[in-house]
Design an enzyme around this catalytic site. Structure first.
Site, PDB file in Angstrom:
ATOM      1  N   ASP A 181       0.793  -1.236   0.000  1.00 13.86           N
ATOM      2  CA  ASP A 181       0.000   0.000   0.000  1.00 13.86           C
ATOM      3  C   ASP A 181       0.822   1.281   0.000  1.00 13.86           C
ATOM      4  OD1 ASP A 181      -2.647  -1.016  -0.132  1.00 13.86           O
ATOM      5  OD2 ASP A 181      -2.403  -1.760   1.903  1.00 13.86           O
ATOM      6  N   ASP A 208      -7.065  -4.491  -5.223  1.00 10.53           N
ATOM      7  CA  ASP A 208      -6.730  -3.144  -4.738  1.00 10.53           C
ATOM      8  C   ASP A 208      -5.339  -2.695  -5.193  1.00 10.53           C
ATOM      9  OD1 ASP A 208      -8.237  -4.960  -3.140  1.00 10.53           O
ATOM     10  OD2 ASP A 208      -8.256  -3.621  -1.435  1.00 10.53           O
TER      11      ASP A 208
HETATM   12  N1  GLY Z   1      -7.239  -1.732   0.217  1.00  9.60           N
HETATM   13  C1  GLY Z   1      -8.033  -2.164   1.272  1.00  9.60           C
HETATM   14  C2  GLY Z   1      -9.466  -1.865   1.118  1.00  9.60           C
HETATM   15  O1  GLY Z   1      -9.927  -1.421   0.092  1.00  9.60           O
HETATM   16  O2  GLY Z   1     -10.172  -2.086   2.081  1.00  9.60           O
END
Ligand code: GLY
Length: 386
Positions: A109, A168
């Protein structure tokens, strides 16, 4: 309070020259709430994330939390939207808290964390010190790339043979494309494109809905499993995952001009827009296949992400430009009223309510989330500048 009310009217007046009434309301609420939030969080430059079950504000306690970049990012987006230098001062202060993440390799992330904060800061100010941090963070993200799999690893797992990638992760590619633009080094874009291509091959069903998680073999690159973590079921379409896919492939097209990414984004958009469980107000349920629709929570975060993506996609698409724009507009209009938009001074000063973090874990259900606010401001800016 008087100062706020005064600036609220100045804001309404200046934007109402060209905007629809809902835009005035959205900007007034976004600026008012974020200003109040900044004042409340200023001591220690605390970073807000949500409202907790006990009703108190949820402050980020670990700097490596994946959502740490969204509040600094919202401050930058408000600087972009209003051109008021006070937002730059706030944004610089909160962004500086994240510098230690420039070498962070613990999960994928870093794209969100550094892209939303330093990435927006560099875009808006050209600050050279921000550029170095973006490049360092992109290098850190590249360490998670496995050429046999053709992907960046999302999450570490106790068994290193299991290589976990969630949809994601498409969003983190923007940091790599940024680094390529900044350095001229093609390695960043090559990794991003490899990841996008592998994900296109393995993450999507025939109807172009996306799985949440694909597990690969680290040593052979073969798919081992397709599952969900935050969705209703392994075979369901978790709404935020669909929104990440839509945004991710639209963004890949922006950087590469490769038509296959445009086509992928259009197919994901078709899945979302034509889904029988898409409500009339276009505020998505948390999962398209949640069993008790319409008695299921909406996910404002997925809706804000999708609205922003659709506004960008509508600029690229020949066939469906108008339908993408109109849908994004409906989403924004719906989010700019009750029950989704906060009243000034309420909602612990978040802008929006009713997002869902992870319903299967009973975590952050029907609450504000900092990333919903971030993508709402981004979508609003895209709408105004369309
Ligand atoms: N990237 C984590 C979420 O969308 O919850």
């Amino acid at each position: 309070m008087k100062v706020f009310i005064c600036s609220l009217f100045i804001s309404i007046f200046s934007y109402s020259l060209f905007a629809q009434p809902f835009v005035d309301r959205a900007i007034a609420t976004a600026t008012f709430q974020t200003q109040l939030m900044a004042e409340n969080m200023a001591d220690g430059l605390k970073i807000p994330r949500t409202i907790k079950k006990d009703g108190n504000i949820g402050i980020i306690s670990k700097i490596t939390d994946w959502t740490v970049g969204f509040y600094p990012g919202s401050l930058w987006l408000l600087y972009d939207l209003t051109k008021d230098s006070k937002w730059e001062v706030y944004a610089r202060a909160w962004t500086s808290r994240l510098e230690e993440l420039r070498h962070f390799t613990g999960h994928h992330d870093v794209g969100f964390m550094i892209g939303c904060s330093y990435g927006n800061g560099y875009r808006l100010t050209g600050d050279e010190s921000y550029k170095d941090i973006i490049i360092d963070a992109a290098d850190a993200l590249c360490t998670r790339f496995n050429p046999t799999v053709g992907c960046i690893k999302s999450w570490n797992f106790k068994d290193p043979e299991i290589f976990r990638v969630i949809i994601d992760n498409m969003m983190n590619l923007e940091l790599l494309f940024m680094a390529q633009v900044l350095t001229g080094d093609k390695k960043y874009g090559e990794i991003a494109v490899d990841h996008a291509n592998t994900t296109m091959k393995n993450h999507f069903r025939d109807d172009f809905s996306s799985y949440h998680l694909v597990e690969y073999s680290s040593s052979t690159g073969k798919v081992i499993n397709r599952k969900t973590v935050q969705g209703y079921a392994d075979e369901s379409a978790w709404s935020r995952g669909q929104a990440w896919a839509l945004y991710g492939y639209t963004m890949c097209y922006r950087f590469t001009s490769d038509k296959k990414y445009l086509s992928q984004a259009e197919k994901v958009a078709a899945f979302i827009l034509n889904n029988e469980n898409m409500p009339e107000d276009k505020v998505m349920f948390w999962d398209f296949d949640a069993p008790k629709i319409p008695d299921e929570p909406r996910d404002v975060s997925a809706t804000a992400i999708a609205a922003s993506a659709l506004l960008e996609l509508s600029k690229y698409s020949d066939k469906n430009s108008k339908v993408y724009f109109d849908t994004a507009e409906t989403m924004l209009k719906s989010l700019t009223k009750a029950p989704y938009l906060a009243d000034i001074g309420e909602n612990h000063n978040f802008i929006l309510t009713n997002s869902v973090g992870s319903l299967p874990h009973n975590g952050e259900v029907s609450v504000p989330l900092n990333y919903a606010d971030y993508y709402f401001i981004e979508a609003l800016t895209r709408y105004i500048n369309y």
